[in-house]
Write a protein that holds these residues in place. Structure first.
Motif, PDB file in Angstrom:
ATOM      1  N   ILE A  25       0.757  -1.176  -0.051  1.00 33.97           N
ATOM      2  CA  ILE A  25       0.144   0.043   0.091  1.00 33.97           C
ATOM      3  C   ILE A  25       0.818   1.334   0.120  1.00 33.97           C
ATOM      4  N   ILE A  26       2.359   1.243   0.366  1.00 32.33           N
ATOM      5  CA  ILE A  26       2.731   2.675   0.604  1.00 32.33           C
ATOM      6  C   ILE A  26       4.198   2.321   0.028  1.00 32.33           C
ATOM      7  N   HIS A  27       4.566   3.643  -0.486  1.00 31.17           N
ATOM      8  CA  HIS A  27       6.116   3.617  -0.832  1.00 31.17           C
ATOM      9  C   HIS A  27       6.578   4.827  -0.056  1.00 31.17           C
ATOM     10  N   GLY A  28       8.005   4.737   0.580  1.00 29.27           N
ATOM     11  CA  GLY A  28       8.870   5.481   1.268  1.00 29.27           C
ATOM     12  C   GLY A  28      10.347   5.612   0.730  1.00 29.27           C
ATOM     13  N   SER A  29      10.999   6.844   0.557  1.00 30.99           N
ATOM     14  CA  SER A  29      12.396   6.603  -0.128  1.00 30.99           C
ATOM     15  C   SER A  29      13.174   6.064   1.110  1.00 30.99           C
ATOM     16  N   ASP A  30      14.329   5.112   0.718  1.00 29.21           N
ATOM     17  CA  ASP A  30      14.987   4.703   1.578  1.00 29.21           C
ATOM     18  C   ASP A  30      16.373   5.151   1.703  1.00 29.21           C
ATOM     19  N   SER A  31      16.612   6.355   1.316  1.00 26.13           N
ATOM     20  CA  SER A  31      17.885   7.036   1.442  1.00 26.13           C
ATOM     21  C   SER A  31      17.899   8.435   1.110  1.00 26.13           C
ATOM     22  N   PHE A  32      18.807   9.181   1.540  1.00 21.17           N
ATOM     23  CA  PHE A  32      18.635  10.612   0.980  1.00 21.17           C
ATOM     24  C   PHE A  32      19.040  10.606  -0.654  1.00 21.17           C
ATOM     25  N   GLU A  33      19.729   9.792  -0.841  1.00 23.60           N
ATOM     26  CA  GLU A  33      19.816   9.832  -2.456  1.00 23.60           C
ATOM     27  C   GLU A  33      18.642   9.442  -3.484  1.00 23.60           C
ATOM     28  N   SER A  34      17.800   8.345  -2.742  1.00 26.84           N
ATOM     29  CA  SER A  34      16.826   7.874  -3.358  1.00 26.84           C
ATOM     30  C   SER A  34      15.832   8.922  -3.106  1.00 26.84           C
ATOM     31  N   ALA A  35      15.553   9.677  -2.005  1.00 28.61           N
ATOM     32  CA  ALA A  35      14.628  10.656  -1.691  1.00 28.61           C
ATOM     33  C   ALA A  35      14.657  11.919  -2.799  1.00 28.61           C
ATOM     34  N   THR A  36      16.204  12.087  -2.878  1.00 27.03           N
ATOM     35  CA  THR A  36      16.312  13.601  -3.884  1.00 27.03           C
ATOM     36  C   THR A  36      15.946  13.021  -5.307  1.00 27.03           C
ATOM     37  N   PHE A  37      16.270  11.731  -5.754  1.00 28.41           N
ATOM     38  CA  PHE A  37      15.979  11.231  -6.972  1.00 28.41           C
ATOM     39  C   PHE A  37      14.531  11.334  -7.196  1.00 28.41           C
ATOM     40  N   GLU A  38      13.873  10.608  -6.277  1.00 32.12           N
ATOM     41  CA  GLU A  38      12.262  10.329  -6.378  1.00 32.12           C
ATOM     42  C   GLU A  38      11.460  11.906  -6.371  1.00 32.12           C
ATOM     43  N   ILE A  39      11.772  12.675  -5.428  1.00 34.21           N
ATOM     44  CA  ILE A  39      11.006  13.906  -5.319  1.00 34.21           C
ATOM     45  C   ILE A  39      11.400  14.640  -6.908  1.00 34.21           C
ATOM     46  N   GLY A  40      12.535  14.581  -7.416  1.00 38.74           N
ATOM     47  CA  GLY A  40      12.764  15.239  -8.811  1.00 38.74           C
ATOM     48  C   GLY A  40      11.690  14.339  -9.858  1.00 38.74           C
ATOM     49  N   LEU A  41      11.768  13.243  -9.840  1.00 41.16           N
ATOM     50  CA  LEU A  41      11.140  12.235 -10.745  1.00 41.16           C
ATOM     51  C   LEU A  41       9.474  12.556 -10.757  1.00 41.16           C
ATOM     52  N   TRP A  42       9.036  12.740  -9.537  1.00 43.96           N
ATOM     53  CA  TRP A  42       7.696  12.771  -9.789  1.00 43.96           C
ATOM     54  C   TRP A  42       6.958  14.284  -9.528  1.00 43.96           C
ATOM     55  N   PHE A  43       7.972  15.166  -9.274  1.00 48.40           N
ATOM     56  CA  PHE A  43       7.432  16.487  -8.596  1.00 48.40           C
ATOM     57  C   PHE A  43       8.253  17.525  -9.638  1.00 48.40           C
ATOM     58  N   ASP A  44       7.588  18.520 -10.026  1.00 53.20           N
ATOM     59  CA  ASP A  44       8.249  19.816 -10.684  1.00 53.20           C
ATOM     60  C   ASP A  44       8.534  20.657  -9.466  1.00 53.20           C
ATOM     61  N   PRO A  45       9.782  21.567  -9.427  1.00 55.77           N
ATOM     62  CA  PRO A  45      10.185  22.175  -8.292  1.00 55.77           C
ATOM     63  C   PRO A  45       8.976  23.023  -7.561  1.00 55.77           C
ATOM     64  N   GLU A  46       8.338  23.746  -8.640  1.00 56.98           N
ATOM     65  CA  GLU A  46       7.129  24.594  -8.269  1.00 56.98           C
ATOM     66  C   GLU A  46       6.108  23.917  -7.616  1.00 56.98           C
ATOM     67  N   GLU A  47       5.749  22.471  -7.791  1.00 56.15           N
ATOM     68  CA  GLU A  47       4.887  21.846  -7.108  1.00 56.15           C
ATOM     69  C   GLU A  47       5.327  21.536  -5.467  1.00 56.15           C
ATOM     70  N   VAL A  48       6.454  22.077  -5.214  1.00 59.29           N
ATOM     71  CA  VAL A  48       7.013  21.506  -3.654  1.00 59.29           C
ATOM     72  C   VAL A  48       6.937  22.907  -3.257  1.00 59.29           C
ATOM     73  N   TYR A  49       6.040  23.128  -2.012  1.00 58.33           N
ATOM     74  CA  TYR A  49       5.811  24.195  -1.404  1.00 58.33           C
ATOM     75  C   TYR A  49       6.709  24.534  -0.165  1.00 58.33           C
ATOM     76  N   ASN A  50       7.299  25.554   0.043  1.00 57.03           N
ATOM     77  CA  ASN A  50       7.935  25.859   1.323  1.00 57.03           C
ATOM     78  C   ASN A  50       7.094  26.580   2.264  1.00 57.03           C
ATOM     79  N   TRP A  51       6.922  26.212   3.454  1.00 53.16           N
ATOM     80  CA  TRP A  51       6.034  27.124   4.298  1.00 53.16           C
ATOM     81  C   TRP A  51       6.370  26.548   5.456  1.00 53.16           C
ATOM     82  N   ARG A  52       5.817  27.585   6.573  1.00 55.70           N
ATOM     83  CA  ARG A  52       6.417  27.427   8.091  1.00 55.70           C
ATOM     84  C   ARG A  52       5.037  26.991   8.754  1.00 55.70           C
ATOM     85  N   PHE A  53       5.338  26.185   9.994  1.00 56.73           N
ATOM     86  CA  PHE A  53       4.302  25.910  10.987  1.00 56.73           C
ATOM     87  C   PHE A  53       4.288  27.031  11.818  1.00 56.73           C
TER      88      PHE A  53
END
Ligand code: ADP
Length: 171
Positions: free
Chosen positions: A135-163
Motif C-alpha cells: 500500500i505505500i512507498h517511502g524513499s530509503d535513503s537521502f539519494e533516493s529521496a532526492t531522485f524520487e522527489i525530482g522524478l515525481w514533482f516539478d520544483p514549483e509543486e513543492v511548497y516551502n511553508w512554516r508551521f
C-alpha cells in the motif's frame, strides 16, 4: 540544505545527517487508495509532526514507474509491478514530507517491505498482508529521496511553508 532549491528558514542541521531537516517521497500506492487508507496514512505523518510540502493524485507514466523502480529492473516481479502501478485502476497519491530525519523515520512509520516482517504499529504492520499489496512507498535513503522527489514533482509543486506552531513541536 534540504534537497529543494529554495532555502528554508527553519533548517537547524544538515540534511542527510540523522536528525537533519530533510524531505522524503511518500506515495500511497493504488491498493492503499482503493482500500480507503489515504487519510489514515496522511494522518500518521501529520500527527507525528511532519510537514506536507507537496501532494498530487497521479497515474504514473511507464517511464516514471520504470525509473522509480529502476533498482529492481532485474527482479522477476519488475514488469508486473510497473504494469500494476501504471494500470490506472486507481491513482497514486504522491507526496513530499519534510522534517527532522523524515527519510529514516518515514521508513519506520511505514514498516518492513514484507508485511509479515512489518511491526504492528507500522502502516504495513497494521494494514497489509502481502508484499504485492503493501500500500505505500517511502524513499530509503537521502539519494533516493532526492531522485524520487525530482522524478515525481516539478520544483514549483513543492511548497516551502512554516508551521505557525513550530516552537511547540520542535525545540
Ligand atoms: P520498499 O517498497 O519497502 O522500498 P523494495 O524497494 O524492495 O521495497 O520493493 C519495491 C516494491 O516492489 C515493494 O514495495 C513491493 O510493492 C514490490 N515488491 C518487492 N518485492 C516483491 C516481491 N517479491 N514480489 C512482488 N512484489 C514485490
Amino acid at each position: 540544505p534540504i534537497q529543494s532549491a529554495a532555502p528554508i528558514a527553519t533548517i537547524k542541521t544538515a540534511a542527510g545527517t540523522p536528525g537533519g531537516i530533510e524531505r522524503t517521497f511518500i506515495a500511497v500506492k493504488l491498493d492503499g487508495v482503493q482500500r480507503g487508507l489515504v487519510s489514515e496514512i496522511i494522518g500518521r505523518f501529520e500527527r507525528k509532526g511532519y510537514k506536507l510540502v507537496a501532494i498530487k493524485s497521479v497515474v504514473p507514466s511507464r517511464p516514471i514507474a520504470e525509473a522509480h523502480y529502476g533498482d529492481l529492473r532485474a527482479r522477476p516481479f519488475f514488469k508486473g509491478l510497473v504494469d500494476y502501478m501504471t494500470s490506472g485502476r486507481a491513482p497514486v497519491i504522491a507526496m513530499v514530507w519534510e522534517g527532522p530525519d523524515v527519510i529514516r523515520q518515514g521508513r519506520r512509520i511505514i514498516g518492513a517491505t514484507n508485511p509479515m516482517d512489518a511491526q504492528p504499529g507500522s502502516i504495513r504492520g497494521d494494514f497489509t498482508l502481502t508484499v504485492g499489496r503493501n500500500i505505500i512507498h517511502g524513499s530509503d535513503s537521502f539519494e533516493s529521496a532526492t531522485f524520487e522527489i525530482g522524478l515525481w514533482f516539478d520544483p514549483e509543486e513543492v511548497y516551502n511553508w512554516r508551521f505557525t506552531n513550530e516552537e511547540w513541536v520542535v525545540s
